[in-house]
Design an enzyme around this catalytic site. Structure first.
Site, PDB file in Angstrom:
ATOM      1  N   GLU A   1      46.559  27.816  53.738  1.00  0.00           N
ATOM      2  CA  GLU A   1      47.352  27.037  52.768  1.00  0.00           C
ATOM      3  C   GLU A   1      48.752  26.784  53.332  1.00  0.00           C
ATOM      4  O   GLU A   1      49.144  27.352  54.356  1.00  0.00           O
ATOM      5  CB  GLU A   1      47.467  27.828  51.463  1.00  0.00           C
ATOM      6  CG  GLU A   1      48.180  29.174  51.684  1.00  0.00           C
ATOM      7  CD  GLU A   1      48.397  30.001  50.431  1.00  0.00           C
ATOM      8  OE1 GLU A   1      47.579  29.925  49.508  1.00  0.00           O
ATOM      9  OE2 GLU A   1      49.408  30.740  50.400  1.00  0.00           O
TER      10      GLU A   1
ATOM     11  N   CYS B   1      54.515  41.341  51.052  1.00  0.00           N
ATOM     12  CA  CYS B   1      54.865  39.920  51.122  1.00  0.00           C
ATOM     13  C   CYS B   1      55.965  39.623  50.113  1.00  0.00           C
ATOM     14  O   CYS B   1      55.784  39.829  48.910  1.00  0.00           O
ATOM     15  CB  CYS B   1      53.630  39.063  50.828  1.00  0.00           C
ATOM     16  SG  CYS B   1      53.997  37.287  50.854  1.00  0.00           S
TER      17      CYS B   1
HETATM   18 MN    MN Z   1      51.001  31.477  51.152  1.00  0.00          MN
END
Ligand code: MN
Length: 160
Positions: free
Chosen positions: A69, A123
């Site tokens: 993505e 993340c």
């Molecule tokens: Mn991503």
């Protein structure tokens, strides 16, 4: 002794065995039901009204992968467990635990775990973020024009 925890904010979550934290839900990764991905869990470690960002912990099972993505928001990733490979733009990197990966805005990216152990990573993202875009057939063809990236997309990279 007076209970000092009443009406106090949560300021500590104990780490449990196996990369889990007290009171943090282990969620199946379903951020985008359009995207192809395999065997991922997600834990949101830090979020909420006092932050502009979120810190999540993702874990990809052996042989699994995140969705391919891109989006306007960036990612800052710290590999926390295991190893694998990542594709960021046209750069393909082997990643080991404690490596850092930066995903710039509007850059195709995907993470793949090795076949032997889970790949876990922290993340950091903006709390407010745009929806991921998925590659068109033309985008995929452009990526596959690089033989190494083509192998990566087929989960056929050597782990040696
Ligand atoms: Mn991503």
């Amino acid at each position: 002794m007076q209970d000092r925890t009443v009406d106090q904010p949560i300021i500590h979550r104990e780490a449990n065995a196996d990369f889990r934290w007290e009171g943090v839900a282990v969620l199946p990764y379903k951020e985008d039901e359009r995207a192809l991905f395999s065997a991922i869990t997600k834990q949101v470690l830090f979020s909420g009204p006092d932050f502009d960002g979120e810190l999540r912990y993702f874990e990809i099972a052996p042989g699994g992968f995140s969705s391919l993505e891109r989006h306007e928001h960036a990612h800052a990733v710290l590999t926390f467990r295991g190893r694998g490979h990542c594709l960021v733009g046209r750069q393909l990197k082997r990643i080991e635990h404690h490596d850092l990966v930066i995903v710039p805005p509007l850059t195709w990216h995907q993470f793949r775990a090795s076949f032997h152990e889970p790949l876990g990573f922290l993340c950091m993202v903006n709390a407010k973020r745009d929806r991921p875009q998925l590659p068109s057939e033309q985008d995929l063809a452009d990526m596959r024009s690089d033989p190494e990236i083509a192998k990566f997309l087929l989960n056929q990279l050597s782990e040696d």
